[in-house]
Design a protein around this motif. Sequence first.
Motif, PDB file in Angstrom:
ATOM      1  N   PHE A 323       0.817  -1.216   0.000  1.00  0.00           N
ATOM      2  CA  PHE A 323       0.000   0.000   0.000  1.00  0.00           C
ATOM      3  C   PHE A 323       0.850   1.266   0.000  1.00  0.00           C
ATOM      4  CE2 PHE A 323      -2.818  -3.281   1.639  1.00  0.00           C
ATOM      5  CZ  PHE A 323      -3.963  -3.051   0.906  1.00  0.00           C
ATOM      6  N   SER A 324       2.169   1.114  -0.240  1.00  0.00           N
ATOM      7  CA  SER A 324       3.090   2.249  -0.406  1.00  0.00           C
ATOM      8  C   SER A 324       3.087   3.201   0.788  1.00  0.00           C
ATOM      9  CB  SER A 324       2.742   3.017  -1.696  1.00  0.00           C
ATOM     10  OG  SER A 324       2.838   2.183  -2.808  1.00  0.00           O
ATOM     11  N   ASN A 328       7.353  -2.199   6.463  1.00  0.00           N
ATOM     12  CA  ASN A 328       8.229  -3.309   6.114  1.00  0.00           C
ATOM     13  C   ASN A 328       7.793  -4.582   6.828  1.00  0.00           C
ATOM     14  OD1 ASN A 328       9.997  -1.748   4.502  1.00  0.00           O
ATOM     15  ND2 ASN A 328      11.031  -1.002   6.339  1.00  0.00           N
ATOM     16  N   TYR A 329       7.870  -5.697   6.121  1.00  0.00           N
ATOM     17  CA  TYR A 329       7.594  -7.006   6.703  1.00  0.00           C
ATOM     18  C   TYR A 329       8.745  -7.929   6.307  1.00  0.00           C
ATOM     19  CZ  TYR A 329       2.854  -5.053   6.706  1.00  0.00           C
ATOM     20  OH  TYR A 329       1.764  -4.237   6.878  1.00  0.00           O
ATOM     21  N   SER A 440      10.052   2.369   7.035  1.00  0.00           N
ATOM     22  CA  SER A 440      11.407   2.754   6.644  1.00  0.00           C
ATOM     23  C   SER A 440      11.796   4.070   7.307  1.00  0.00           C
ATOM     24  CB  SER A 440      11.501   2.898   5.124  1.00  0.00           C
ATOM     25  OG  SER A 440      11.111   1.703   4.478  1.00  0.00           O
ATOM     26  N   ASN A 441      13.094   4.238   7.548  1.00  0.00           N
ATOM     27  CA  ASN A 441      13.577   5.432   8.225  1.00  0.00           C
ATOM     28  C   ASN A 441      13.304   6.705   7.444  1.00  0.00           C
ATOM     29  OD1 ASN A 441      14.611   3.791  10.277  1.00  0.00           O
ATOM     30  ND2 ASN A 441      16.574   3.532   9.218  1.00  0.00           N
ATOM     31  N   SER A 442      13.205   6.585   6.113  1.00  0.00           N
ATOM     32  CA  SER A 442      13.007   7.759   5.260  1.00  0.00           C
ATOM     33  C   SER A 442      11.546   8.180   5.148  1.00  0.00           C
ATOM     34  CB  SER A 442      13.563   7.478   3.859  1.00  0.00           C
ATOM     35  OG  SER A 442      12.907   6.359   3.287  1.00  0.00           O
ATOM     36  N   LYS A 457       9.389   4.039  13.271  1.00  0.00           N
ATOM     37  CA  LYS A 457      10.481   3.893  12.314  1.00  0.00           C
ATOM     38  C   LYS A 457      11.409   2.765  12.761  1.00  0.00           C
ATOM     39  CE  LYS A 457      10.571   8.589  10.470  1.00  0.00           C
ATOM     40  NZ  LYS A 457      11.414   9.735  10.086  1.00  0.00           N
ATOM     41  N   ARG A 458      11.963   2.084  11.775  1.00  0.00           N
ATOM     42  CA  ARG A 458      12.831   0.943  12.085  1.00  0.00           C
ATOM     43  C   ARG A 458      14.005   1.375  12.964  1.00  0.00           C
ATOM     44  NH1 ARG A 458      14.477  -3.729   7.860  1.00  0.00           N
ATOM     45  NH2 ARG A 458      15.821  -4.966   9.229  1.00  0.00           N
TER      46      ARG A 458
END
Length: 510
Positions: A323-324, A328-329, A440-442, A457-458
């Motif tokens: 779904f953008s 993360n998985y 994602s961190n970004s 965030k990761r």
Amino acid sequence: MNRLNPEHLMSLKSFDGLDPEDIVVGLGILFEHGRALGESKFIKKGLEMGADMDFEDFFLEQVQAFHFNMANGWSYLHGITGPKNHLEIEEFQTEELEQQIINLRLALSISDEFPADTRKSEVLTNLGNLFNTIGRFSESLKYYREALEITPGFGQTLANYSNTVFGYARILYDGGQQTYFLKNAYEGLGDALKGKLYDETRSNVKIMREHIASIFNNDELEYDYKENSFSLGETTEEVTYRNWVLKNVLFLNPMNDVTMESIAAHDCLLLPSLASKDDRPEFYQILFNQIKQEFATARYFYFQGIHPSMPHFSDKGNLQLDFSKGVNYSLAIEKLKIAFKTSYSIFDKIAYLLNDYLELGWNLKSVSFRRIWYSNTKGSGIRVLEKINETENWAFRGLFWLNKDFYEKSIPYLTSIAPESKELAEIRNYMEHKSINVISNSVEVPVDEGIESYWIKREDLEKKTLVLLQTVRAAMIYLSLGINLEEYKRPSEGPSIPIFPQVRDDKKKF
């Protein structure tokens, strides 16, 4: 007329109308004036006006300075109203110490937003001093190390570090480790004498160094332990892992608190030898084995979670919709979650062991690390159990104060000294019972967090899990050394049979 003089500041009802810089300076004036006179009324006035401050117009540096000053204020108040004899044991529940830690931790969290400076070094040193005072000696050394990275060779920090190592050595029950710690303290005190020290500190450093020298001969003090000559493993992967554990001070070995060389690269921490007429010692040892294994597994899963070399084959063919949103998985992320949940759960197992060992009287269904220290009698209010409050056990004192780093929804009236405690409890709850989305961190955390979902965030999850692992390790050290101190104090009740179990063969661990 200088409106920031003590008399004028005492006449104010609040800091309303003063700009942030004047508020910071005004606090300092009240606190220093009160300390100089030994008058708590000036300090209490500053603390009262500084409570619940709105930082909307403050720069970050001013917020940091504000919390640093507030910590000093609580410290000065403690100096006036607390024990006059440094050997006097005070009650475990001490508001002045709590508030110092809270404010210094807030100042430290803000320090991460700009380059390290002398103020950050002072904050770290003061936290080291406080953590040593409350029995969290293992963690205090971490603060001193970080302070010395900013101001290498600073005499006062080196003296405090070495004093903590000396105290740590006195409660170690392994003779080899004790000797190593005393040698480390001796060398650190020598380095401290090369730096700037207050006259009283310099005198105390010399006395302590001479005392250590009187215990050993010169050959023992100069003995070369060949600290980096011990094997770190047979494969590149194992050596890399063990070096990482050393660097992050995660070996279940007190020596890792004072060295990152290979001499400390093994998990040798155990409960001390216990003797009893019943089977309780065996129960404690078995439970500690389980705790150690869970920690070692969580530690390795965390290492793998932050160092994924490539997508794992177990993730191939696991059809998922994208779904953008940056979620993360992967197996690596699940290992991070397992490391977090396992680490968090170990504290309740420590509570389970302590409740039985100290005979605290809690029903097994009600045992939790946050709860066991306090009275479970209805109507008694928030009161530390007498069995806890009366102990002179430095390591158990550390465990008691460590429980204050956590938040438990069912007992919200127990204050926490860790700014992130409620967030950590919330993350654990979402991991266990709801949905947690690691992004994602970004990617920015979505404003709309969805239905019963927690977004993180990761990078943030990695940082929080590492701190949790380090805190668990410290708790296990306090548990082991605390039980050893209690065993020395307990009177003999006639003949008993000590337990000397065999050490399990690593080759059988499969």
